[in-house]
Design an enzyme around this catalytic site. Sequence first.
Site, short mmCIF file in Angstrom:
data_model
loop_
_atom_site.label_atom_id
_atom_site.label_comp_id
_atom_site.label_asym_id
_atom_site.label_seq_id
_atom_site.Cartn_x
_atom_site.Cartn_y
_atom_site.Cartn_z
N SER A 16 -23.63 -17.97 28.95
CA SER A 16 -23.87 -17.31 30.24
C SER A 16 -25.25 -17.69 30.78
O SER A 16 -26.14 -18.07 30.02
CB SER A 16 -23.80 -15.79 30.00
OG SER A 16 -24.19 -15.06 31.13
N SER A 140 -40.23 -14.03 28.52
CA SER A 140 -40.07 -13.51 29.89
C SER A 140 -41.45 -13.23 30.47
O SER A 140 -42.42 -13.04 29.71
CB SER A 140 -39.27 -12.20 29.84
OG SER A 140 -39.21 -11.60 31.11
N TYR A 153 -37.70 -3.75 25.98
CA TYR A 153 -37.62 -5.19 26.32
C TYR A 153 -39.03 -5.77 26.39
O TYR A 153 -39.30 -6.84 25.84
CB TYR A 153 -36.89 -5.34 27.65
CG TYR A 153 -36.62 -6.74 28.13
CD1 TYR A 153 -35.76 -7.61 27.45
CD2 TYR A 153 -37.19 -7.21 29.33
CE1 TYR A 153 -35.49 -8.88 27.92
CE2 TYR A 153 -36.92 -8.48 29.81
CZ TYR A 153 -36.07 -9.32 29.10
OH TYR A 153 -35.80 -10.58 29.58
N LYS A 157 -40.36 -8.80 24.08
CA LYS A 157 -40.75 -10.06 24.72
C LYS A 157 -42.25 -10.34 24.58
O LYS A 157 -42.65 -11.50 24.46
CB LYS A 157 -40.32 -10.07 26.19
CG LYS A 157 -38.80 -10.10 26.40
CD LYS A 157 -38.17 -11.38 25.87
CE LYS A 157 -36.71 -11.52 26.29
NZ LYS A 157 -36.09 -12.75 25.78
#
Length: 261
Positions: A16, A140, A153, A157
């Site tokens: 994806s 990220s 998250y 990250k």
Amino acid sequence: MSYYQGKTVWLTGASSGIGLAMAKQLAEAGAHLILTSRRADALEAVRQGLAHPERHRVLALDLSQPEQAATTAAAELGDQVIDILINNAGVSQRSLILDTDMKVYRQLMEIDYFGVIALTKLVLPRMLERQSGHIVTVSSVAGKVGTKLRSGYNGAKFGVIGFMDSLRAETYGKGVIVTSILPGFINTQVAHNSLTGDGSALGHEDPDNAGGISAESCAAQSLQAIAKGKAEVVIGSGLSKLAPFLQRFFPGLVRNLVAKR
Ligand SMILES: NC(=O)c1ccc[n+]([C@@H]2O[C@H](COP(=O)([O-])OP(=O)(O)OC[C@H]3O[C@@H](n4cnc5c(N)ncnc54)[C@H](OP(=O)(O)O)[C@@H]3O)[C@@H](O)[C@H]2O)c1
């Protein structure tokens, strides 16, 4: 000749978004791919759609159980040489700290942090032995700037950038290249698949990601940075691309911006 020509690239999150776009571009560039994510059927469909499908293979793994995934991968891959590992699989979050179960924090860390470590530890010894290899992780901009609704998250990250910095220092001069990719907002399924406070998926897009650059553009810029052997690169547009720079030089401004957003 392309940096990727004839190289074996183990790519996670290949079913994806950014990983899928990377898979297509890597296959076009002559790489031999090992395609990993949880869904074997989706990966098989990806494989069949790539240039030279016979050069690529599917290795389905659930990175929410990193040790189990690494054991399965070791058995499946045997002594196969991996030239490049791209740790791209990941899951995001959309929930306030007050509403988020501990199990969700653990799941984010398993996939986005421990999953990277487990696969890295699997390929690193042979890369050092051969004095050749490249380890890449897609972190990220959320690994540089903490924002609302992404506390777990952000932690994972941020952490994985630290892990990659340490890996770079420990492998310096030993033939292993280490690259961290920091995308801003990219138009993929990431928001849709984000975990909410009880661990269920958000199930819809958010305007920030929908308004971001395409997965294809992110993949192309990432692969270019990897080929150049960059240590760290920020990819995106607008504020999400500027955010790490602003965080470094104008941290007070960024604190205000994220608090009011
Ligand atoms: N899109 C953005 O704005 C953005 C921004 C910054 C960073 N990133 C990072 O970019 C990477 C790719 O994300 P994307 O935007 O392309 O999102 P995506 O479209 O949701 O793709 C995520 C990929 O990770 C795989 N994955 C999820 N959970 C997994 C698990 N437990 N085990 C193995 N594979 C798993 C998924 O495959 P299966 O469902 O088949 O397992 C899928 O291939 C992630 O690390 C993400 O954090 C994205």
